[in-house]
Every structure is written in structure tokens, then in C-alpha cells.
Design a protein around this motif. Structure first.
Motif, PDB file in Angstrom:
ATOM      1  N   HIS A   1     -20.583  45.160  -5.990  1.00 26.09           N
ATOM      2  CA  HIS A   1     -21.393  45.189  -7.213  1.00 26.09           C
ATOM      3  C   HIS A   1     -22.804  45.695  -6.932  1.00 26.09           C
ATOM      4  O   HIS A   1     -23.751  45.348  -7.641  1.00 26.09           O
ATOM      5  N   THR A   2     -22.955  46.529  -5.885  1.00 29.04           N
ATOM      6  CA  THR A   2     -24.274  47.044  -5.509  1.00 29.04           C
ATOM      7  C   THR A   2     -24.278  48.568  -5.420  1.00 29.04           C
ATOM      8  O   THR A   2     -23.234  49.195  -5.234  1.00 29.04           O
ATOM      9  N   VAL A   3     -25.476  49.139  -5.538  1.00 33.59           N
ATOM     10  CA  VAL A   3     -25.723  50.555  -5.254  1.00 33.59           C
ATOM     11  C   VAL A   3     -26.593  50.587  -4.002  1.00 33.59           C
ATOM     12  O   VAL A   3     -27.800  50.337  -4.078  1.00 33.59           O
ATOM     13  N   PRO A   4     -26.022  50.854  -2.820  1.00 27.88           N
ATOM     14  CA  PRO A   4     -26.818  50.784  -1.589  1.00 27.88           C
ATOM     15  C   PRO A   4     -27.884  51.879  -1.532  1.00 27.88           C
ATOM     16  O   PRO A   4     -27.708  52.972  -2.065  1.00 27.88           O
ATOM     17  N   ASP A   5     -28.981  51.552  -0.859  1.00 26.52           N
ATOM     18  CA  ASP A   5     -30.054  52.528  -0.605  1.00 26.52           C
ATOM     19  C   ASP A   5     -30.504  53.232  -1.884  1.00 26.52           C
ATOM     20  O   ASP A   5     -30.605  54.458  -1.932  1.00 26.52           O
ATOM     21  N   GLN A   6     -30.767  52.457  -2.915  1.00 31.08           N
ATOM     22  CA  GLN A   6     -31.174  53.079  -4.177  1.00 31.08           C
ATOM     23  C   GLN A   6     -32.612  53.590  -4.087  1.00 31.08           C
ATOM     24  O   GLN A   6     -33.551  52.846  -3.849  1.00 31.08           O
ATOM     25  N   LYS A   7     -32.760  54.869  -4.261  1.00 26.02           N
ATOM     26  CA  LYS A   7     -34.054  55.539  -4.194  1.00 26.02           C
ATOM     27  C   LYS A   7     -34.804  55.335  -5.512  1.00 26.02           C
ATOM     28  O   LYS A   7     -34.204  55.309  -6.590  1.00 26.02           O
TER      29      LYS A   7
ATOM     30  N   SER B   1     -29.847  53.351 -12.382  1.00 22.63           N
ATOM     31  CA  SER B   1     -28.395  53.408 -12.297  1.00 22.63           C
ATOM     32  C   SER B   1     -27.892  52.097 -11.709  1.00 22.63           C
ATOM     33  O   SER B   1     -28.374  51.646 -10.664  1.00 22.63           O
ATOM     34  N   LEU B   2     -26.935  51.462 -12.363  1.00 21.29           N
ATOM     35  CA  LEU B   2     -26.345  50.224 -11.884  1.00 21.29           C
ATOM     36  C   LEU B   2     -24.863  50.447 -11.603  1.00 21.29           C
ATOM     37  O   LEU B   2     -24.272  51.427 -12.082  1.00 21.29           O
ATOM     38  N   PRO B   3     -24.242  49.579 -10.828  1.00 22.20           N
ATOM     39  CA  PRO B   3     -22.819  49.751 -10.530  1.00 22.20           C
ATOM     40  C   PRO B   3     -21.949  49.745 -11.785  1.00 22.20           C
ATOM     41  O   PRO B   3     -22.358  49.273 -12.854  1.00 22.20           O
ATOM     42  N   HIS B   4     -20.749  50.257 -11.606  1.00 20.48           N
ATOM     43  CA  HIS B   4     -19.698  50.200 -12.629  1.00 20.48           C
ATOM     44  C   HIS B   4     -20.076  50.952 -13.897  1.00 20.48           C
ATOM     45  O   HIS B   4     -19.722  50.554 -15.013  1.00 20.48           O
ATOM     46  N   GLY B   5     -20.839  52.052 -13.729  1.00 17.74           N
ATOM     47  CA  GLY B   5     -21.144  52.925 -14.858  1.00 17.74           C
ATOM     48  C   GLY B   5     -22.143  52.381 -15.847  1.00 17.74           C
ATOM     49  O   GLY B   5     -22.192  52.832 -16.996  1.00 17.74           O
ATOM     50  N   ILE B   6     -22.977  51.425 -15.424  1.00 17.83           N
ATOM     51  CA  ILE B   6     -23.987  50.852 -16.311  1.00 17.83           C
ATOM     52  C   ILE B   6     -25.348  51.467 -15.999  1.00 17.83           C
ATOM     53  O   ILE B   6     -25.673  51.729 -14.846  1.00 17.83           O
ATOM     54  N   ARG B   7     -26.120  51.734 -17.028  1.00 18.01           N
ATOM     55  CA  ARG B   7     -27.498  52.205 -16.855  1.00 18.01           C
ATOM     56  C   ARG B   7     -28.430  51.317 -17.649  1.00 18.01           C
ATOM     57  O   ARG B   7     -28.110  50.871 -18.756  1.00 18.01           O
TER      58      ARG B   7
END
Length: 547
Positions: A68-74, A214-220
Motif C-alpha cells: 500500500h506504498t509508493v516507494p521513493d516518492q519524489k 499520487s497514491l497507491p491503487h490508482g488514487i490521487r
């Protein structure tokens, strides 16, 4: 349910659930009371850092959290003309995990709740609101409104993890010092991300500040600054919401909006984190603007700091005064995080065109200074935990001739011990904490630690849930394993990062607490004496009773 628990936790948010998992690991009987009927199902926090992921590893749930994470989010910080003012993109793995990650909080909270099923001595009771407390010399009795009536439940200690409006804090009569900023924000979450790029953008637009992530699973997520006169009702006004989104997407009306909420920017710290048998953690103890993404993570730090101390006290391994170190250690770091969050909020939400023009010029200067740009990019501005008081034993730089004079050597006590990948005794590549275990650790470089720890101190360490660790270059692992004394954990430094860490410091023995903080550092020959000092600051009574 037994009417007596070791610990009563108020609030089944991320902090209360993390603390319950930690106490569950230590075998501490715990009940969590939550007034709501279920977990909150909307994201509040959207960023989880490397320290928090290490905590998820500590409680054995990181594999449930990572999906449930986006690693290394810039992060790209831009001005009103979309010009990039700064880029934040730390790629370090100093503590074993990416430093910046987007995440879906409700799904992580759910993993924390489900993790408690591992512990029959821990229970969570939803729809149960604590109405009052009655203190006694041996504990606290809580009066609880439940779906079936009123109950009285006793515990040795109470931890209020019940949010910014904390009933626990109000019961204690503690001031919540700080401010609530006049600027509020509107959060809009959409499914089927219409943009899809993985990074986050913070818009310091003087016409209206914003952020999009940008969040996991297509959520913004979008967050927009609201002006004075724009009430909470604007969240339900489609025309207003679409007007905010129109500069950001081709067709706002077709977005799959799943939630809209107005929130305020609070920056407050409770005057105390401990009063007798009561502790505060998470938002009950401190709240901060969301911009720096440190509110959720600061609460997880609270839980990790407090969990092992509560366990040691209720199990008779340390005296009650150990709990004083919780506030001693956490309060100043929290204040630094609140200040950082306020500064970042001011940077992004300033609507004064003159000040934002000066900000843009300053950013252009920083961009031309390699060291300053690198510090910003690596998130070097983020205050790291550094405990000067509490369960730490400060050291002096050694003056022995066999050690070069290194006045610039990094000081380690009170900071987090790194977590590189190592080889365990079976030759498997694992993160350091998994190879050593999660309790107290005495890590000695290239030496058998039993040669420097007396039998009495080794027994004390074992009773305190600690282990001795023999760290060697990976090439020496088979030899060290064969020669290891019973109970000593042997780890092989396969990347050279652990050796490099010791190379930079004039000490070869490190005492690490269960929350991964370095309690003391010394030469190998000094280890037994320094270990005794650590026992003393952890609790002198414990050290004396078990001598």
C-alpha cells in the motif's frame, strides 16, 4: 474480558494500534478502546517514512504494509508558473527502507488491526468510549460506555492515543500549546488517477496554494488552500470543486471523486506527555500542519519509544521512573518537527506576491549551490531524532594514541543505528534488525563480545531481553559462526556499509535499544563497564536488584 489489564490504550488509530502491537510482542496484556464502530476509512496522512517502515518491520507487519506504498516518492516544489523551485528525492536506505513513500493510511491501519490477532492477550473494543478515569496508587480505573452498558476496567497505565481533541489530555487538564492557523485546506481524493505520474507536486502559487500526490491503487489526492470566507460547505459545491480542479485536469466533471474534506492546520504540543500513570502519544500529544508529512510518522515514533519502556516497567524489569524518559526524549524532537511543518506550510501557502517572488529568487540561488541543492534533495533539512537526555550514556572522544585525533567524528549516542543488509548465521541476506532480533543489542565489530562482557552483565542483558552481536566482514562469517559462543548472534557485513560506519567512528562497541536508538558507544575493552551504566540509566533499581 478480564477487568484488569497492564495497559489501557484509548484510541484505535495508527499510534494506538502500533503501540498495541509492540506491547503484544512483549507479552503485555492490553486493551484498546475506540469510540467509533470501525476504523476510519478515509486517508488522512499520505506519507510514511523510513523510520516508520522500520517500525512496521519491528512489529512484523512490513510485508503487509508495503503493498500500500509508493516507494521513493519524489516531490517537486513549483511556483505559480509551474517552474520547479526545488526537488526532494532522497534515495538513501540508511535505515533499511526508502526515506519517502506515499501510502494509503486506512489500508495500513487495517494491517495494524489485523496484526493484533496474533496476540490473545491484546484486544480491541470498538464502540466503546472512555468517559472518566479514577486513579489509585496501583493503577487507573476507566469508566467505559459500551454497546451493552457501562463497564469499569482497570489497568496499570493508560496511554491516550485519542487524537487532537483527546479526552485523556483534557482529563489531565494539560494545555495544548501552539496555534491553529487561519488558513484551512480542502482535500479531494479521486479514484482512477487522471494524471498517473508517480511523483508529488507542491504548488507555491500565490493565487492559491495546492499539492497533488499520487497514491497507491490508482488514487490521487489534491489539497487546495482555502481563503477567508470560503466555508466548509464549499467541499460539497461541485461548481467550486470543479473550478479548483480545472487548471489541473482536462475534464474535472468526469473525475471519480471518492471524498472531499476541509481541514485546519494545527501546530500544538501538549505541555506534558506524562502525568503519573497517564501518557499521551500521537495527535493527543502533538499536532502539526500536514505539509511535511510528519504528523503520522511522529506518532509512530512515540509508540516505538514508549512501547519497550512500558513493557519493561509492567513486567518488573525496570522501575516506573524509566517512563519519565519518554517525554524527555520525544518532546524536543516533536517541537522541531512542528517547526519544520510550519515553515513548509508557510512556504507553500504564502499568498503575498512580493514574498513569493523573493522565495523564488532564493530557490534559484540554492539551485546553483551543489551542496545546498544536494542537502535539499536528500531531505537533509528533516530533523532526525537525537536524544541528549533519557536512556543514553554520553561518551567522550577517546585520546588513546592508537586512535587518530578525529574531532569531526560523528557522534552516535542518541541517534538511530543504521540498518544495512547483512548475512545472518545461515548465510542469508537480510536486514540487520532481522538478523539480530528486535530487542536490546550489543553490537561489537570484529570481536567476540563475550570476551568483553562479564557473565553477570551478560545475564542482566538477557533478562532485559537483549543479545550480543558479533559483526564481521561477510568473508569471515563461516569462521566467526564456528567460533561463536552460545547465544551470540553473528552477522556478516556483505555490503561494507557496516564497516564504513564503524570506520568513521572511534568506537567499536555499540549498545542499541529496542527502538534502534544508540544508548552508548565505547571501545571493546570498556564494554562491560559502559553496559552497567546503561542498566543504571534504564533503571538503577533494576540494575541493583539483578546484580
Amino acid at each position: 474480558m478480564s477487568d484488569r489489564k497492564d495497559v489501557i490504550i484509548i484510541g484505535a488509530g495508527p499510534v494506538g494500534l502500533t503501540l498495541a502491537n509492540l506491547l503484544g510482542q512483549f507479552g503485555v496484556s492490553t486493551v484498546v478502546f475506540e469510540g467509533r464502530d470501525e476504523l476510519i476509512d478515509y486517508p488522512r496522512a499520505v506519507g510514511i517514512d523510513d523510520e516508520a517502515l522500520r517500525t512496521m518491520q519491528t512489529i512484523g507487519l512490513v510485508d503487509k504494509v508495503l503493498p500500500h506504498t509508493v516507494p521513493d516518492q519524489k516531490i517537486r516544489i513549483v511556483n505559480g508558473e509551474r517552474k520547479v523551485l526545488a526537488e526532494i528525492n532522497p534515495t538513501t536506505r540508511e535505515f533499511g527502507w526508502p526515506r519517502r513513500n506515499g501510502f494509503i493510511q486506512p489500508l495500513v491501519d487495517k494491517a495494524l488491526l489485523e496484526g493484533l490477532a496474533r496476540y490473545p492477550h491484546v484486544e480491541v473494543r470498538f464502540g466503546c468510549r472512555v468517559e472518566a478515569f479514577e486513579s489509585a496508587s496501583d493503577g487507573v480505573t476507566a469508566t467505559v460506555s459500551t454497546p451493552t452498558g457501562e463497564e469499569r476496567v482497570s489497568g496499570s497505565y493508560v496511554v491516550g492515543c485519542d487524537g487532537g481533541r483527546s479526552l485523556t489530555r483534557q482529563h489531565l487538564g494539560l494545555a495544548f500549546e501552539g496555534e491553529t492557523r487561519s488558513t484551512r485546506g480542502l482535500v479531494i481524493d479521486v479514484a482512477n488517477d487522471p494524471i498517473g505520474t508517480p511523483h508529488a507536486v507542491f504548488g507555491g502559487d500565490p493565487s492559491r496554494g495546492y499539492a497533488t500526490l499520487s497514491l497507491p491503487h490508482g488514487i490521487r489526492r489534491w489539497e487546495f488552500t482555502l481563503f477567508e470566507g470560503e466555508s466548509e460547505e464549499v467541499a460539497e459545491d461541485d461548481e467550486f470543486v470543479f473550478s479548483l480542479l480545472a487548471p489541473h485536469v482536462p475534464d474535472p466533471a468526469s473525475l471519480d471523486i471518492i471524498r472531499r474534506r476541509v481541514y485546519a492546520h494545527h501546530a500544538r504540543v501538549a505541555e506534558k506527555f506524562r502525568v503519573g500513570r497517564f501518557m499521551l502519544a500521537g495527535d493527543a500529544a502533538h499536532v502539526m500542519p500536514v505539509v511535511a508529512g510528519q504528523g503520522w510518522n511522529s506518532g509512530i515514533r512515540d509508540a516505538l519509544n514508549l512501547g519497550w519502556k512500558l513493557a519493561a516497567v509492567v513486567q518488573g524489569k525496570a522501575g516506573d521512573r524509566l517512563l519519565d524518559s519518554y517525554e524527555d526524549e520525544r518532546r524536543e524532537h516533536v517541537k522541531a518537527m512542528v517547526a519544520l511543518s510550519l515553515n513548509m506550510a508557510n512556504l507553500v501557502t504564502d499568498h503575498n506576491r512580493l514574498r513569493t517572488a523573493v522565495r523564488d529568487m532564493a530557490a534559484a540561488v540554492v539551485d546553483r549551490l551543489p551542496k545546498a541543492r544536494a542537502r535539499l534533495n536528500s531531505q537533509g533539512y528533516k530533523p532526525m531524532p537525537k536524544y541528549d537526555h533519557g536512556v543514553v550514556v554520553p561518551s567522550k572522544l577517546p585520546t588513546w594514541k592508537s586512535l587518530p585525533d578525529r574531532e569531526d567524528a560523528p557522534r552516535t549516542v542518541g541517534t538511530l543505528f543504521p540498518q544495512p543488509t547483512v548475512r545472518n548465521a545461515d548465510g542469508e541476506s537480510v536486514l540487520l534488525d532481522d538478523a539480530t532480533g528486535q530487542g536490546w543489542r550489543v553490537v561489537v565489530w570484529n570481536n567476540n563480545p563475550t570476551a568483553f562482557v562479564s557473565e553477570i552483565d551478560a545475564e542482566r542483558l538477557a533478562r532485559f531481553g537483549g543479545v550480543l552481536v558479533h559483526a564481521v566482514p561477510a568473508t569471515q562469517l563461516p569462521w566467526a559462526k564456528a567460533a561463536a559462543a552460545p547465544g551470540v548472534r553473528v552477522v556478516g557485513d556483505e555490503s561494507g556499509l557496516l564497516k564504513s560506519w564503524f570506520d568513521e567512528r572511534p568506537f567499536s562497541a555499540i549498545i542499541v535499544r529496542p527502538d534502534h536508538v544508540v544508548a552508548a558507544e565505547c571501545l571493546a575493552q570498556e564494554l562491560s563497564a559502559v553496559l552497567g551504566k546503561v542498566f543504571s540509566v534504564a533503571d538503577a533499581t533494576f540494575a541493583a536488584q539483578n546484580a
